[in-house]
Design a protein around this motif. Structure first.
Motif, mmCIF file in Angstrom:
data_model
loop_
_atom_site.group_PDB
_atom_site.id
_atom_site.type_symbol
_atom_site.label_atom_id
_atom_site.label_comp_id
_atom_site.label_asym_id
_atom_site.label_seq_id
_atom_site.Cartn_x
_atom_site.Cartn_y
_atom_site.Cartn_z
ATOM 1 N N CYS A 46 0.897 -1.216 0.065
ATOM 2 C CA CYS A 46 -0.055 0.127 0.106
ATOM 3 C C CYS A 46 0.889 1.191 -0.150
ATOM 4 C CB CYS A 46 -0.838 0.074 1.068
ATOM 5 S SG CYS A 46 -2.312 -1.200 1.017
ATOM 6 N N ARG A 79 2.262 1.593 -3.489
ATOM 7 C CA ARG A 79 1.234 2.028 -4.366
ATOM 8 C C ARG A 79 0.814 3.712 -4.182
ATOM 9 N NH1 ARG A 79 -4.009 3.547 -3.552
ATOM 10 N NH2 ARG A 79 -4.128 2.530 -1.430
ATOM 11 N N MET A 108 -6.877 4.535 -10.130
ATOM 12 C CA MET A 108 -7.501 3.786 -8.936
ATOM 13 C C MET A 108 -8.214 2.596 -9.670
ATOM 14 S SD MET A 108 -7.471 6.295 -5.729
ATOM 15 C CE MET A 108 -7.614 5.215 -4.498
ATOM 16 N N LEU A 147 -6.047 0.453 -11.706
ATOM 17 C CA LEU A 147 -5.227 -0.535 -10.583
ATOM 18 C C LEU A 147 -5.924 -1.677 -9.847
ATOM 19 C CD1 LEU A 147 -2.406 -0.700 -9.191
ATOM 20 C CD2 LEU A 147 -3.213 0.712 -7.614
ATOM 21 N N PHE A 148 -7.161 -1.176 -9.220
ATOM 22 C CA PHE A 148 -7.925 -2.394 -8.517
ATOM 23 C C PHE A 148 -8.248 -3.438 -9.370
ATOM 24 C CE2 PHE A 148 -7.300 0.727 -5.202
ATOM 25 C CZ PHE A 148 -6.735 0.160 -4.273
ATOM 26 N N GLN A 149 -9.128 -2.828 -10.535
ATOM 27 C CA GLN A 149 -9.375 -3.857 -11.547
ATOM 28 C C GLN A 149 -8.377 -4.823 -11.787
ATOM 29 O OE1 GLN A 149 -11.264 -1.644 -14.499
ATOM 30 N NE2 GLN A 149 -13.219 -1.662 -13.392
ATOM 31 N N MET A 153 -5.412 -5.893 -10.198
ATOM 32 C CA MET A 153 -5.217 -6.620 -9.123
ATOM 33 C C MET A 153 -6.361 -7.857 -9.055
ATOM 34 S SD MET A 153 -4.183 -4.482 -5.749
ATOM 35 C CE MET A 153 -5.004 -2.746 -5.966
ATOM 36 N N LEU A 154 -7.859 -7.182 -9.084
ATOM 37 C CA LEU A 154 -8.544 -8.393 -9.062
ATOM 38 C C LEU A 154 -8.633 -9.316 -10.233
ATOM 39 C CD1 LEU A 154 -11.265 -9.187 -7.412
ATOM 40 C CD2 LEU A 154 -12.461 -7.470 -8.512
ATOM 41 N N ARG A 203 -12.807 -14.781 -6.044
ATOM 42 C CA ARG A 203 -12.655 -13.076 -5.823
ATOM 43 C C ARG A 203 -13.633 -12.981 -4.678
ATOM 44 N NH1 ARG A 203 -13.297 -11.528 -11.993
ATOM 45 N NH2 ARG A 203 -11.066 -12.198 -12.742
#
Length: 160
Positions: A31, A34, A121, A124-126, A128-129, A137
């Motif tokens: 974190c 990031r 953001m 980025l989170f998509q 990661m997922l 998930r």
């Protein structure tokens, strides 16, 4: 007898606690990396970046409310907002209800910056997922919610 007090169970519990500590420390490090990347990418210190996001949630915010949302001191809010004013990302307005109060809002450039940050953001989170198998998930997200709840409870116990 508590499960964690039996010799073999106590050893397993200690190993699990060590694994949890290592995992949380690694997540914290990720974190921080990031946040540093975001700051570099958008040319804003972390607190200023968070301020831009917070200011976009309301039409206007008083500096005191911004400080509460960011969890920073009044002097830190002053430093952050001074920098954002110089960059043309926020502007000050007199509060029509109270002349002693100044309100802050995003400028058009600040609104564009906020949208760029949010798009970054989301991407980025998509990303990661996308690295988690689709059938796992929901379990990963549920585990993170449990971890957050445990961390909040532990923090509350420390503060009591």
């Amino acid at each position: 007898m508590d499960v964690a007090t039996r010799p073999s169970d106590a050893d397993a519990f200690e190993r699990q606690a060590n694994r949890l500590q290592e995992a949380v420390e690694n997540l914290f490090s990720c974190c921080q990396a990031r946040i540093a990347l975001q700051s570099e990418r958008f040319g804003l210190p972390p607190a200023a970046l968070r301020a831009v996001l917070a200011l976009g949630e309301s039409r206007y915010l008083a500096p005191g409310e911004l400080g509460r949302r960011l969890g920073v001191t009044k002097s830190r809010v002053t430093a952050v907002t001074t920098g954002l004013l110089r960059q043309g990302l926020i502007e000050k307005h007199p509060d029509p209800a109270d002349a002693r109060v100044t309100l802050l809002s995003l400028t058009p450039a600040g609104k564009r910056m906020r949208e760029d940050i949010r798009a970054f953001m989301v991407s980025l989170f998509q990303s990661m997922l996308d690295r988690v198998e689709p059938e796992r998930r929901e379990a990963v997200l549920a585990s993170l919610e449990v971890l957050r709840h445990c961390m909040d409870s532990a923090r509350a116990a420390l503060m009591a």
